[in-house]
Design a protein around this motif. Structure first.
Motif, mmCIF file in Angstrom:
data_model
loop_
_atom_site.group_PDB
_atom_site.id
_atom_site.type_symbol
_atom_site.label_atom_id
_atom_site.label_comp_id
_atom_site.label_asym_id
_atom_site.label_seq_id
_atom_site.Cartn_x
_atom_site.Cartn_y
_atom_site.Cartn_z
ATOM 1 N N SER A 197 0.820 -1.210 0.000
ATOM 2 C CA SER A 197 0.000 0.000 0.000
ATOM 3 C C SER A 197 0.856 1.264 0.000
ATOM 4 O O SER A 197 0.513 2.252 -0.647
ATOM 5 N N SER A 198 2.001 1.237 0.687
ATOM 6 C CA SER A 198 2.900 2.401 0.672
ATOM 7 C C SER A 198 3.472 2.620 -0.720
ATOM 8 O O SER A 198 3.536 3.762 -1.200
ATOM 9 N N ALA A 199 3.872 1.527 -1.377
ATOM 10 C CA ALA A 199 4.436 1.656 -2.727
ATOM 11 C C ALA A 199 3.397 2.180 -3.713
ATOM 12 O O ALA A 199 3.688 3.056 -4.532
ATOM 13 N N LEU A 200 2.166 1.669 -3.643
ATOM 14 C CA LEU A 200 1.117 2.129 -4.554
ATOM 15 C C LEU A 200 0.656 3.543 -4.205
ATOM 16 O O LEU A 200 0.246 4.296 -5.090
ATOM 17 N N ALA A 201 0.706 3.928 -2.934
ATOM 18 C CA ALA A 201 0.356 5.295 -2.555
ATOM 19 C C ALA A 201 1.366 6.287 -3.120
ATOM 20 O O ALA A 201 1.012 7.428 -3.456
ATOM 21 N N THR A 202 2.605 5.869 -3.239
ATOM 22 C CA THR A 202 3.635 6.734 -3.826
ATOM 23 C C THR A 202 3.474 6.822 -5.333
ATOM 24 O O THR A 202 3.664 7.891 -5.929
ATOM 25 N N THR A 203 3.099 5.709 -5.965
ATOM 26 C CA THR A 203 2.936 5.667 -7.429
ATOM 27 C C THR A 203 1.563 5.069 -7.750
ATOM 28 O O THR A 203 1.467 3.910 -8.161
ATOM 29 N N PRO A 204 0.469 5.841 -7.556
ATOM 30 C CA PRO A 204 -0.877 5.272 -7.726
ATOM 31 C C PRO A 204 -1.134 4.706 -9.115
ATOM 32 O O PRO A 204 -1.839 3.707 -9.253
ATOM 33 N N SER A 205 -0.574 5.321 -10.146
ATOM 34 C CA SER A 205 -0.862 4.872 -11.512
ATOM 35 C C SER A 205 0.093 3.787 -11.998
ATOM 36 O O SER A 205 -0.035 3.309 -13.121
ATOM 37 N N ASN B 255 -19.077 21.028 5.981
ATOM 38 C CA ASN B 255 -17.923 21.589 5.263
ATOM 39 C C ASN B 255 -17.550 20.795 4.014
ATOM 40 O O ASN B 255 -16.510 21.028 3.415
ATOM 41 N N GLN B 256 -18.404 19.829 3.623
ATOM 42 C CA GLN B 256 -18.170 18.971 2.469
ATOM 43 C C GLN B 256 -16.901 18.133 2.599
ATOM 44 O O GLN B 256 -16.325 17.699 1.600
ATOM 45 N N GLN B 257 -16.466 17.888 3.813
ATOM 46 C CA GLN B 257 -15.268 17.079 4.042
ATOM 47 C C GLN B 257 -15.572 15.606 3.803
ATOM 48 O O GLN B 257 -16.513 15.048 4.373
ATOM 49 N N ILE B 258 -14.784 14.955 2.946
ATOM 50 C CA ILE B 258 -14.937 13.522 2.715
ATOM 51 C C ILE B 258 -14.342 12.775 3.904
ATOM 52 O O ILE B 258 -13.162 12.948 4.235
ATOM 53 N N LEU B 259 -15.137 11.938 4.543
ATOM 54 C CA LEU B 259 -14.664 11.189 5.699
ATOM 55 C C LEU B 259 -14.029 9.868 5.292
ATOM 56 O O LEU B 259 -13.186 9.343 6.014
ATOM 57 N N GLY B 260 -14.425 9.321 4.151
ATOM 58 C CA GLY B 260 -13.861 8.076 3.663
ATOM 59 C C GLY B 260 -14.932 7.163 3.108
ATOM 60 O O GLY B 260 -16.078 7.569 2.887
ATOM 61 N N LEU C 186 -8.331 -3.875 -5.281
ATOM 62 C CA LEU C 186 -9.300 -2.777 -5.196
ATOM 63 C C LEU C 186 -9.395 -2.244 -3.772
ATOM 64 O O LEU C 186 -9.487 -1.029 -3.551
ATOM 65 N N ALA C 187 -9.354 -3.148 -2.792
ATOM 66 C CA ALA C 187 -9.423 -2.727 -1.388
ATOM 67 C C ALA C 187 -8.229 -1.863 -1.006
ATOM 68 O O ALA C 187 -8.358 -0.929 -0.202
ATOM 69 N N ILE C 188 -7.057 -2.139 -1.572
ATOM 70 C CA ILE C 188 -5.867 -1.327 -1.294
ATOM 71 C C ILE C 188 -5.965 0.016 -2.015
ATOM 72 O O ILE C 188 -5.620 1.073 -1.459
ATOM 73 N N LEU C 189 -6.463 -0.007 -3.242
ATOM 74 C CA LEU C 189 -6.509 1.214 -4.043
ATOM 75 C C LEU C 189 -7.626 2.166 -3.614
ATOM 76 O O LEU C 189 -7.556 3.361 -3.908
ATOM 77 N N THR C 190 -8.649 1.660 -2.933
ATOM 78 C CA THR C 190 -9.772 2.528 -2.536
ATOM 79 C C THR C 190 -9.328 3.683 -1.644
ATOM 80 O O THR C 190 -9.619 4.852 -1.947
ATOM 81 N N PRO C 191 -8.622 3.467 -0.526
ATOM 82 C CA PRO C 191 -8.157 4.614 0.263
ATOM 83 C C PRO C 191 -7.149 5.481 -0.497
ATOM 84 O O PRO C 191 -7.048 6.685 -0.230
ATOM 85 N N ILE C 192 -6.400 4.886 -1.434
ATOM 86 C CA ILE C 192 -5.449 5.679 -2.227
ATOM 87 C C ILE C 192 -6.201 6.634 -3.143
ATOM 88 O O ILE C 192 -5.836 7.810 -3.272
#
Length: 466
Positions: A35-43, A135-140, A366-372
């Motif tokens: 998840s850290s690696a994909l968060a750094t390079t999402p695409s 405030n239209q803040q996305i909670l997740g 997909l579960a890993i990419l959703t929070p990203i």
């Protein structure tokens, strides 16, 4: 989801997935690395993000483990978002369904039909995002349900159809997955016409959810005899809404879409309390009516050559004045965030480009990419809401200096607004007077450029002079 959008990927991964219970601590450690690696390079692809064959093999093994489900991976995120939602009296739950196309990925097993196609080419995804309406803040992400569409059997009778598990059940199932609304809270399910399902409405009633949804079916309705508008009762929901006179008007900005330029539209509005009757022959949990309010917004005089705008919305929230009706319409309009989220999954994270061999592995990814994908949206939201707060409250002074050196328009960056626009320019944002605010793609590209420069600075500091 109270997280800094530019938080370091390792810290972000630990906060998001660190509490995952996968049956073995080594699996959780592997999840954090992936998840850290994909968060750094999402695409990036898995080999691109993880860089070595050993790390890539470890990721494939994790995603293909039969003992791990996408629910196991997302459980910590869901728990965090649920807890955050209970911190607010009112929370909006924005819901929609999209499809992922794997028509060119022939090795993927378990694909199903999409859209009007009967070929097995992908899967569908139902998503519910939580938002603070203040405030239209996305909670997740509150819940997420990937599924394979099942075509109706040839020659199926109406009685057989009632007994079969249908695609529309995903709406009521999503509410059951989240659970009953906590005491002293108001959770409002906001959705499009796909949720015009009577069993879904009754499930919301059972679990104490309110809803705001776009009307699809012209259902039978009744109006109290004592109601001043009773004479206008047409017997059907849409007919009634279109008969009621306008009670208020607003000038609304319509963004550009489908090759149509942005414009201003003068919209009329009306509202009416109704008792929606259960379907005579359709599915329902019990033969009881739903008390609700119908709100119609329409454009009486559209520009030449354009279709007039019209929304007919149904809500269980009591409406006593035009301002409350406009607020409900505004909430419905915020559904576009779901489209942006799905776009972030498909474009920003390139979900449809990952060549995993099983549907289980795709759903675990997909579960890993959703929070990203949500992180990408939070970056854009932070940029759009940037004020005169100090730039140092957003990123480190070291990052600010890197932005200044890369973007020659500033000798100094003081405010968060200046910082975000400079980061966006590094990602390709032209920043012309006619341009709208920067999107998440340019913001992310710009930030990645800053991170690359900082990584080079840190590596150079560790090199010994020759």
């Amino acid at each position: 989801m109270e997280q800094e959008p530019l938080q370091h990927a390792d810290e972000w991964a630990a906060q998001t997935f660190g509490a995952a219970e996968l049956g073995d601590p080594r699996r959780t450690d592997r999840l954090l690395k992936v998840s850290s690696a994909l968060a750094t390079t999402p695409s990036g692809s898995l080999p691109h993000a993880l860089q070595t064959w050993g790390e890539t093999q470890g990721a494939y093994r994790l995603l293909n483990l039969d003992a791990i489900t996408y629910q196991d991976i997302l459980a910590p995120h869901w728990s965090q978002v649920y807890g955050e939602a209970t911190q607010h009296w009112r929370t909006l739950l924005l819901a929609d369904t999209t499809e992922f196309d794997f028509s060119t990925h022939h090795a993927l097993k378990g694909r199903g039909p999409m859209g009007n196609s009967k070929k097995d080419i992908g899967f569908s995804l139902h998503t519910v995002l939580a938002m603070n309406p203040h405030n239209q803040q996305i909670l997740g992400c509150m819940t997420l349900s990937p599924f394979i569409r099942q075509l109706a059997p040839v020659g199926e009778t109406k009685a057989e159809r009632k007994k079969r598990e249908r695609e529309s059940h995903v709406w009521e199932e999503s509410v059951r997955q989240i659970g009953r609304v906590p005491e002293h809270h108001q959770w409002v399910y906001v959705s499009d016409s796909g949720s015009d399902v009577y069993t879904f409405w009754q499930t919301c009633e059972d679990l104490e959810y309110d809803f705001v949804l776009r009307v699809a079916q012209d259902r039978n309705v009744e109006i109290s005899q004592g109601d001043a508008q009773a004479r206008l009762d047409e017997g059907h929901l849409k007919a009634l809404a279109r008969t009621l006179p306008g009670v208020d008007a607003h000038l609304v900005h319509i963004p550009a879409q489908h090759a149509q330029p942005k414009r201003e539209a003068l919209l009329q509005m009306n509202f009416q309390k109704v008792r929606v009757q259960p379907p005579v022959n359709g599915a329902c949990l019990r033969k009881t009516e739903i008390v609700a309010w119908v709100v119609r917004v329409w454009e009486p005089s559209p520009p030449e050559g354009q279709e007039p705008l019209e929304w007919i919305v149904l809500t269980t929230l009591p409406i006593t004045c035009p301002s409350e009706a406009w607020e409900v319409v505004q909430w419905y309009g915020w559904r576009w965030l779901l489209e942006d989220f799905h776009k972030a999954l498909k474009t920003g994270c390139r979900m449809e480009q990952h060549n995993l061999q099983s549907m289980q592995a795709q759903w675990n990814l997909l579960a890993i990419l959703t929070p990203i994908a949500l992180r990408l949206l939070l970056i854009r939201q932070a940029a759009q809401q940037a004020t005169e707060i100090p730039a140092g409250n957003v990123v480190s002074q070291e990052a600010i200096q890197a932005v200044i050196l890369l973007d020659h328009r500033h000798r100094n960056i003081v405010t968060a607004e200046h910082l975000w626009r400079a980061i966006a320019r590094l990602g390709g944002y032209l920043d012309r007077k006619s341009d709208g605010p920067p999107g998440w793609q340019t913001l992310w590209k710009g930030w990645m450029r800053v991170m690359d420069v900082l990584e080079g600075v840190h590596l150079a500091a560790r090199l010994h002079p020759s």
